[in-house]
Design an enzyme around this catalytic site. Structure first.
Site, PDB file in Angstrom:
ATOM      1  N   LYS A 144       0.862  -1.188   0.000  1.00 53.71           N
ATOM      2  CA  LYS A 144       0.000   0.000   0.000  1.00 53.71           C
ATOM      3  C   LYS A 144       0.888   1.224   0.000  1.00 53.71           C
ATOM      4  O   LYS A 144       2.039   1.167   0.465  1.00 53.71           O
ATOM      5  CB  LYS A 144      -0.881   0.009   1.266  1.00 53.71           C
ATOM      6  CG  LYS A 144      -2.095   0.905   1.169  1.00 53.71           C
ATOM      7  CD  LYS A 144      -3.251   0.256   0.439  1.00 53.71           C
ATOM      8  CE  LYS A 144      -4.366   1.228   0.162  1.00 53.71           C
ATOM      9  NZ  LYS A 144      -5.560   0.567  -0.408  1.00 53.71           N
ATOM     10  N   ASP A 161      -6.956   4.312  -4.807  1.00 52.76           N
ATOM     11  CA  ASP A 161      -7.648   4.199  -3.509  1.00 52.76           C
ATOM     12  C   ASP A 161      -8.266   5.581  -3.299  1.00 52.76           C
ATOM     13  O   ASP A 161      -8.461   6.327  -4.277  1.00 52.76           O
ATOM     14  CB  ASP A 161      -6.661   3.825  -2.390  1.00 52.76           C
ATOM     15  CG  ASP A 161      -7.363   3.459  -1.070  1.00 52.76           C
ATOM     16  OD1 ASP A 161      -7.918   2.362  -0.973  1.00 52.76           O
ATOM     17  OD2 ASP A 161      -7.377   4.284  -0.145  1.00 52.76           O
TER      18      ASP A 161
HETATM   19  P1  NDP Z   1     -12.907   7.820  -3.347  1.00 47.47           P
HETATM   20  O1  NDP Z   1     -11.839   8.814  -3.111  1.00 47.47           O
HETATM   21  O2  NDP Z   1     -13.410   7.593  -4.727  1.00 47.47           O
HETATM   22  O3  NDP Z   1     -14.169   8.137  -2.425  1.00 47.47           O
HETATM   23  C1  NDP Z   1     -14.044   8.222  -1.044  1.00 47.47           C
HETATM   24  C2  NDP Z   1     -15.378   8.654  -0.479  1.00 47.47           C
HETATM   25  O4  NDP Z   1     -15.329   8.561   0.924  1.00 47.47           O
HETATM   26  C3  NDP Z   1     -15.731  10.088  -0.806  1.00 47.47           C
HETATM   27  O5  NDP Z   1     -17.108  10.229  -0.866  1.00 47.47           O
HETATM   28  C4  NDP Z   1     -15.156  10.839   0.401  1.00 47.47           C
HETATM   29  O6  NDP Z   1     -15.760  12.081   0.670  1.00 47.47           O
HETATM   30  C5  NDP Z   1     -15.466   9.868   1.511  1.00 47.47           C
HETATM   31  N1  NDP Z   1     -14.485  10.037   2.583  1.00 47.47           N
HETATM   32  C6  NDP Z   1     -13.142   9.869   2.492  1.00 47.47           C
HETATM   33  N2  NDP Z   1     -12.557  10.144   3.658  1.00 47.47           N
HETATM   34  C7  NDP Z   1     -13.552  10.497   4.485  1.00 47.47           C
HETATM   35  C8  NDP Z   1     -13.595  10.887   5.837  1.00 47.47           C
HETATM   36  N3  NDP Z   1     -12.457  10.967   6.579  1.00 47.47           N
HETATM   37  N4  NDP Z   1     -14.808  11.171   6.388  1.00 47.47           N
HETATM   38  C9  NDP Z   1     -15.940  11.067   5.644  1.00 47.47           C
HETATM   39  N5  NDP Z   1     -15.962  10.720   4.350  1.00 47.47           N
HETATM   40  C10 NDP Z   1     -14.793  10.426   3.794  1.00 47.47           C
HETATM   41  O7  NDP Z   1     -12.354   6.449  -2.713  1.00 47.47           O
HETATM   42  P2  NDP Z   1     -12.820   4.948  -2.998  1.00 47.47           P
HETATM   43  O8  NDP Z   1     -14.276   4.914  -3.255  1.00 47.47           O
HETATM   44  O9  NDP Z   1     -11.880   4.359  -3.975  1.00 47.47           O
HETATM   45  O10 NDP Z   1     -12.484   4.255  -1.595  1.00 47.47           O
HETATM   46  C11 NDP Z   1     -13.431   4.206  -0.521  1.00 47.47           C
HETATM   47  C12 NDP Z   1     -13.026   3.118   0.469  1.00 47.47           C
HETATM   48  O11 NDP Z   1     -12.976   1.853  -0.208  1.00 47.47           O
HETATM   49  C13 NDP Z   1     -11.650   3.296   1.122  1.00 47.47           C
HETATM   50  O12 NDP Z   1     -11.695   2.766   2.438  1.00 47.47           O
HETATM   51  C14 NDP Z   1     -10.767   2.415   0.253  1.00 47.47           C
HETATM   52  O13 NDP Z   1      -9.584   2.008   0.958  1.00 47.47           O
HETATM   53  C15 NDP Z   1     -11.701   1.255   0.010  1.00 47.47           C
HETATM   54  N6  NDP Z   1     -11.377   0.422  -1.149  1.00 47.47           N
HETATM   55  C16 NDP Z   1     -11.301   0.957  -2.399  1.00 47.47           C
HETATM   56  C17 NDP Z   1     -11.017   0.145  -3.472  1.00 47.47           C
HETATM   57  C18 NDP Z   1     -11.052   0.653  -4.871  1.00 47.47           C
HETATM   58  O14 NDP Z   1     -10.959  -0.169  -5.789  1.00 47.47           O
HETATM   59  N7  NDP Z   1     -11.206   1.950  -5.108  1.00 47.47           N
HETATM   60  C19 NDP Z   1     -10.698  -1.284  -3.290  1.00 47.47           C
HETATM   61  C20 NDP Z   1     -10.908  -1.767  -1.934  1.00 47.47           C
HETATM   62  C21 NDP Z   1     -11.199  -0.917  -0.915  1.00 47.47           C
HETATM   63  P3  NDP Z   1     -14.934  13.435   0.420  1.00 47.47           P
HETATM   64  O15 NDP Z   1     -14.957  13.637  -1.060  1.00 47.47           O
HETATM   65  O16 NDP Z   1     -15.662  14.478   1.182  1.00 47.47           O
HETATM   66  O17 NDP Z   1     -13.540  13.185   0.951  1.00 47.47           O
END
Ligand code: NDP
Length: 448
Positions: A126, A166
């Site tokens: 990571k 991510d």
């Molecule tokens: P994105 O950046 O596309 O989206 C993240 C989302 O979560 C946004 O809506 C963001 O809101 C919100 N968010 C992030 N941090 C916070 C916070 N501290 N408090 C509240 N809301 C928050 O990321 P992904 O969709 O790719 O990833 C989301 C999760 O899924 C993570 O935990 C990631 O590790 C996990 N994941 C992702 C994979 C992938 O293929 N993308 C694979 C496996 C797991 P805002 O815009 O306001 O920050």
């Protein structure tokens, strides 16, 4: 916890007391493994636990870049190459202001077991940076990505370490990172996944984590002869994982009532339809706007500033898809009170340990992220295979493989939970099934 796994955890917590997310993830895994350690003393003999909790290599570097005002900015870059016993390091890059070593170690550690569960040959890694792409121009994001890759390129490679996206790293960032790698190395290889479709990406990779999580939840529901059809579903986040989890839930007949971002939650008692989903996709992926704009656009959608989705009305199924520790004990109690039967994690470690206890004690079907969100990395593995073959599968082929992998992950976790005396506990099942393959490979390969 007592015995060997406990000792390892205690030593770890004395060594890295400030890495609280890493310790949280390690504790959960080590607790699950206690029973296996008792049955199979070979793991203690080979000191597998002491070895598996330490990354094979950690790279930390300076990332200087020029902003649009000509001012020098400096961020910190990281890559944690945690374990390569069963394949090249594989795991995403996170760009978010909260990124630090402890968070990346938690994510890298989880990734070892998740990748093992997919049954594909991928080790765990990571990386990322405390850079915040939010509010930056495309030009600034490009300059940052180029500077980041100017150091990272010497440590990665298609057979060494293959990063992906991510939080904060989507198609735009992967493009800039790949461009810089290609220039520096003068080679076009599958060194990153999540690439654009016309330059080596795989169909269904953008959808894979969200779809995969929904497939996993569907398998859990089937064990109780239930399905998504007619269920009310709360989703947190509005990024990549949330977007496609919502699309698949709608296809399966569920009613999605929430999305969120770090400002708050939108609640739509009528359920998200295609028109609203299309609006959200444009809002988040093109305009890069805030989720509350959905409430401004559609009458009937409410915006709850600073609120999470979990306490807003009746919820049958919860899919946390935003970030770590976003569902706490009180949220879990609210879900149980409102009749929730299933929580399946799209995000990594979104539920706190106290929340997990509440869910398990109340017999809620609970899919831990390392199993339920493994569809993303599994499809990254499929992207690597297609790159190696210089051949592309159709979206139907990739989706069918993804679906099959999720069914198999569910089965492995379900069977391991049964075999080791905790039926229905997917946490134990996923940890044990994921661990065994890596640990046995480490023993086979000697003390390295
Ligand atoms: P994105 O950046 O596309 O989206 C993240 C989302 O979560 C946004 O809506 C963001 O809101 C919100 N968010 C992030 N941090 C916070 C916070 N501290 N408090 C509240 N809301 C928050 O990321 P992904 O969709 O790719 O990833 C989301 C999760 O899924 C993570 O935990 C990631 O590790 C996990 N994941 C992702 C994979 C992938 O293929 N993308 C694979 C496996 C797991 P805002 O815009 O306001 O920050």
């Amino acid at each position: 916890m007592s015995g060997y796994a406990m000792q390892v955890y205690e030593n770890l917590s004395k060594k890295y007391p400030w890495e609280k997310e890493f310790l949280q993830a390690a504790k959960e895994v080590l607790e699950s493994l206690e029973i296996l350690m008792e049955k199979e003393p070979k793991y203690q003999k080979h000191a597998i636990l002491e070895r598996i909790v330490e990354p094979e290599r950690t790279i930390i570097f300076r990332v200087p870049w020029l902003d649009d005002n000509g001012k020098v900015q400096v961020n910190v870059g990281y890559r944690i190459e945690f374990n390569s016993a069963i394949g090249p390091y594989k795991g995403g890059l996170r760009f978010h202001p909260t990124v630090n070593l402890g968070i990346l170690k938690f994510l890298g550690f989880e990734q070892i077991f998740k990748n093992s569960l997919t049954s594909l040959p991928m080790g765990g890694g990571k990386g990322g940076s405390n850079f915040d792409p939010k509010g930056k121009s495309d030009n600034e994001v490009m300059k940052f990505c180029q500077s980041f890759m100017s150091e990272l390129f010497r440590h990665i490679g298609a057979n060494t370490d293959v990063p992906a996206g991510d939080i904060g790293v989507g198609g735009r960032e992967i493009g800039f990172l790949f461009g810089q790698y290609r220039k520096l190395k003068n080679e076009f290889t599958g060194v990153l996944t999540g690439k654009g479709l016309n330059w080596g990406g795989s169909l269904v990779r953008p959808e894979a984590t969200g779809y995969g999580n929904t497939y996993f939840a569907e398998e859990m529901l089937k064990t109780q002869k239930k399905s998504f059809d007619g269920m009310t579903v709360a989703i947190s986040g509005s990024g990549n994982v949330a977007q496609y989890a919502a699309q698949k839930v709608m296809q399966l007949g569920g009613k999605v009532v929430t999305f969120s971002d770090s400002d708050g939650t939108v609640y739509d008692k009528n359920g998200i339809n295609k028109e609203k989903w299309d609006f959200m996709m444009d809002l988040k992926n093109v305009k890069r706007g805030r989720i509350k704009e959905m409430a401004d656009k559609f009458p009937g959608i409410e915006f709850h500033a600073g609120k999470r989705p979990w306490g807003l009305g009746k919820i049958d199924i919860a899919l946390p898809c935003a970030t770590q520790n976003e569902l706490d004990e009180n949220d879990a109690k609210a879900l149980v009170k409102n009749g929730c039967i299933c929580v399946s994690e799209g995000a990594n470690m979104p539920s706190t340990p106290e929340a997990v206890e509440v869910l398990l004690a109340n017999k809620v079907l609970y899919g831990p992220g390392k199993a339920s969100n493994a569809g993303g990395v599994a499809t990254s593995g499929l992207e690597m295979s297609q790159n190696s073959m210089r051949y592309n599968w159709t979206s139907e082929e990739v989706d069918a493989k993804l679906h099959n992998i999720m069914i198999n992950i569910h089965r492995s976790a379900f069977e391991a939970a049964n075999k080791y005396g905790t039926p229905g506990n997917y946490v134990n099942g996923a940890n044990i099934a994921g661990f065994k393959k890596v640990a046995d490979a480490m023993i086979d390969q000697g003390l390295i």
